[in-house]
Enzyme design. Structure first.
Site, PDB file in Angstrom:
ATOM      1  N   HIS A 160      -6.414  -0.116   3.871  1.00 51.87           N
ATOM      2  CA  HIS A 160      -7.337   0.986   4.119  1.00 51.87           C
ATOM      3  C   HIS A 160      -6.872   1.888   5.256  1.00 51.87           C
ATOM      4  O   HIS A 160      -7.695   2.530   5.915  1.00 51.87           O
ATOM      5  CB  HIS A 160      -8.762   0.472   4.407  1.00 51.87           C
ATOM      6  N   GLU A 210      -8.200   8.734   4.121  1.00 52.72           N
ATOM      7  CA  GLU A 210      -9.349   8.017   4.667  1.00 52.72           C
ATOM      8  C   GLU A 210     -10.361   9.072   5.061  1.00 52.72           C
ATOM      9  O   GLU A 210      -9.993  10.132   5.611  1.00 52.72           O
ATOM     10  CB  GLU A 210      -8.953   7.153   5.865  1.00 52.72           C
ATOM     11  N   ASP A 265      -2.780   9.285   0.051  1.00 52.50           N
ATOM     12  CA  ASP A 265      -4.008   8.515   0.246  1.00 52.50           C
ATOM     13  C   ASP A 265      -4.759   9.128   1.421  1.00 52.50           C
ATOM     14  O   ASP A 265      -4.142   9.557   2.412  1.00 52.50           O
ATOM     15  CB  ASP A 265      -3.709   7.044   0.533  1.00 52.50           C
ATOM     16  N   ASP A 281      -1.487   2.464   2.470  1.00 54.91           N
ATOM     17  CA  ASP A 281      -2.019   2.488   1.102  1.00 54.91           C
ATOM     18  C   ASP A 281      -1.164   3.373   0.198  1.00 54.91           C
ATOM     19  O   ASP A 281      -0.951   3.064  -0.982  1.00 54.91           O
ATOM     20  CB  ASP A 281      -3.465   2.986   1.102  1.00 54.91           C
TER      21      ASP A 281
END
Length: 572
Positions: free
Chosen positions: A167, A28, A26, A172
């Site tokens: 998040h 960001e 994942d 995540d």
């Protein structure tokens, strides 16, 4: 007895899911558009067989300000990433962590898009891993009655994930691991047990396509050729496989996305398999079956390869003609009429043969000299300016070149190219050089194919990679017999049995003794692979000592020069 809904055994499928390593990742980021920078955090979990093998987590300096709405969403501020490593320092460690694994992400195109763009922007090769998107997988497995939303938070709640997505990249990724495992558990009843079937399952597959999987149940797990047959028992499609059952099953699990092949599968009523000793035999059988059946769904049978040849005409002043049917002394094969014509024109110009299509009488030529005669490129036999005797050396030079006894016309053509270059006619010299290269390659190919087809019988062996041998008995350019001697089996009795049972091949007229050009080419490529050994041959296998083979270094220089010219044109 197998039913149409039989599931594949693990040993048929490739990599069972329980043995597949997944790296669930994942990211960001600072926005929604992938670029070489913009990643603020990477989190990843490596799992196999339900067990966590390792985790990877780091903040990343994105090289740009983080928008306020992203700060509010993720909680990652500019101060947090100020001292974090930039993405070009993080990528090597992440790529090593994920090496050899299947990449998994929720909305995978987003995450892999950023990772791919970062690799491209910072000089790292994108490893092109297999990718599984849990959003797409969930849409294939679950209905709207199961969940109103396919967001990660909704699926994590549905499956009772041990980590709540927030998040932040690692949390995540951990939640996505639980979602992945829950989805994989639901695939078992759908007949998906391997990585290959999982990747096949993700595209849309019609129920009729999947329901025909039982057509492959009777096929052996051996190399060979398969034939899809239609309602009237007609052959729809022919292919080869190292494992017949596994390959044919793939047609019913979605790995084939081409519309015409799906149409073929919908029509198929039966699949026949022809077991072969090894891949070479399968290749040759495929060629023969394509020629025999011309199946509608094979592109090669819709546009069968028809070779062209260059041959001297039979008249007082022979010229080079492009023909379909090879005869003794013809040059070829060529893949297209244009290539054959180019070679014919180059050879005629170098040898001094006429290029007009007039049929000139040896007794009383009555034509008028053409423009080529005025340019000094033809001696005008049509007007009686050249006798049959004076013309004969040009014909002899061509026949000797094709036979591999000398390369005088090639030497002349090269001298012409050098004269043009010396006169600063560089574009014309380059064009003539490239035309000569086409001719040299054609003659070299002809000599190699003819040398093999001329041998009455040749027996060769290739290591099978497991301590045994694969054998081929070749007669006049055709595969007459094939077999194997597995590890521990004495090879020579196998060879003797293969020779005794080999197909009888009678040499026919023509440069290839009647053998199909594609079959001779397949055999030649197999015989010249590293590790292949000659067991016995009825006559020496050798190319002409004065053939085009000695021009290989010149061809290499031409290829290098052409590459430099292409670079120069691109820069300009």
């Amino acid at each position: 007895m197998h039913s149409a809904h039989d599931q594949l055994a693990f040993d048929e499928l490739g990599t069972p899911l329980r043995e597949t390593t997944f790296v669930v990742v994942d990211l960001e980021t600072t926005g929604t558009r992938p670029g070489p920078d913009g990643i603020t955090e990477i989190g990843a979990v490596k799992v196999r067989g339900g067990e966590v093998l390792g985790e990877f987590a780091t903040l990343v300096n994105p090289g740009m300000p983080i928008p306020p709405q992203i700060v509010a969403l993720t909680g990652i501020t500019g101060a947090m990433v100020y001292d974090a490593p930039p993405v070009d320092e993080v990528l090597p460690a992440f790529l090593e962590f994920a090496a050899g694994a299947v990449l998994v992400a929720h909305n995978a195109p987003f995450d892999t898009g950023f990772l791919r763009a970062a690799c491209q922007g910072h000089g790292y090769a994108w490893p092109k891993p297999a990718v599984v998107c849990t959003v797409r997988l969930a849409r294939r497995v679950l209905s709207r009655q199961d969940t109103p939303s396919f967001r990660l938070s909704a699926l994590a709640a549905l499956f009772g994930a041990t980590t709540t997505p927030n998040h932040r990249a690692l949390d995540d990724a951990r939640a996505t691991v639980d979602v992945l495992h829950a989805l994989l558990e639901r695939l078992g009843p759908l007949g998906v047990h391997s990585l290959e079937e999982l990747l096949d399952f993700l595209p849309e597959v019609t129920p009729a396509q999947r329901g025909k999987r039982g057509l492959a149940a009777h096929l052996p797990e051996r190399p060979g050729v398969y034939l899809f047959r239609g309602p009237g028992d007609e052959v729809l499609y022919v292919g080869t496989a190292s494992n017949l059952r596994r390959r044919v099953r793939q047609y019913f699990t979605g790995s084939e996305s081409r519309g015409r092949i799906r149409e073929m599968v919908a029509l198929a009523q039966r699949v026949d398999g022809i077991e072969c000793s090894h891949a070479l035999e399968a290749q040759v059988r495929e060629l023969r079956l394509l020629a025999a059946h011309r199946p509608a769904y094979n592109r090669r049978s819709k546009n069968p390869r028809k070779s062209w040849w260059v041959a001297l005409t039979e008249e007082a002043f022979p010229r080079l003609s492009v023909v379909r049917l090879p005869k003794d002394g013809a040059l070829g094969p060529f893949g297209s009429q244009a290539m054959a014509r180019l070679a014919a024109d180059s050879l005629a110009g170098a040898a001094g043969l006429r290029t007009c299509t007039l049929r000139i009488s040896a007794k009383a030529p009555s034509g008028k000299p053409c423009a080529l005669a005025e340019l000094g490129r033809c001696a005008a036999p049509c007007a009686g300016h050249q006798s049959v005797t004076a013309y004969a050396p040009s014909v002899h030079a061509v026949t000797e070149l094709i036979a591999g006894r000398h390369t005088v016309p090639l030497d002349i053509a090269l001298h012409q190219v050098e004269e043009l270059a010396a006169g600063h006619h560089f574009e014309q010299a380059a064009r003539r050089r490239d035309e000569l290269a086409v001719l040299v390659r054609a003659i070299g190919k002809a000599h190699r194919l003819t040398a093999l087809a001329a041998i009455q019988e040749l027996v060769a062996a290739a290591p099978d990679g497991e301590g045994g041998w694969e054998f081929a008995v070749v007669r006049h350019g055709r595969l007459a017999s094939a077999g194997v001697a597995r590890r521990g089996v004495p090879p020579m009795p196998v060879v003797d049995a293969l020779v005794a049972s080999a197909e009888t091949v009678t040499a026919e007229a023509g440069p290839l003794y009647g053998a199909p050009e594609e079959e001779v080419g397949v055999l030649l490529r197999w015989l010249t692979r590293p590790g292949v050994r000659l067991v016995r041959t009825s006559s020496p296998w050798a190319e002409p000592a004065h053939g085009a083979g000695r021009w290989q270094r010149w061809l290499d220089r031409v290829a290098a020069a052409a590459a430099l010219e292409n670079v120069g044109q691109a820069l300009n």
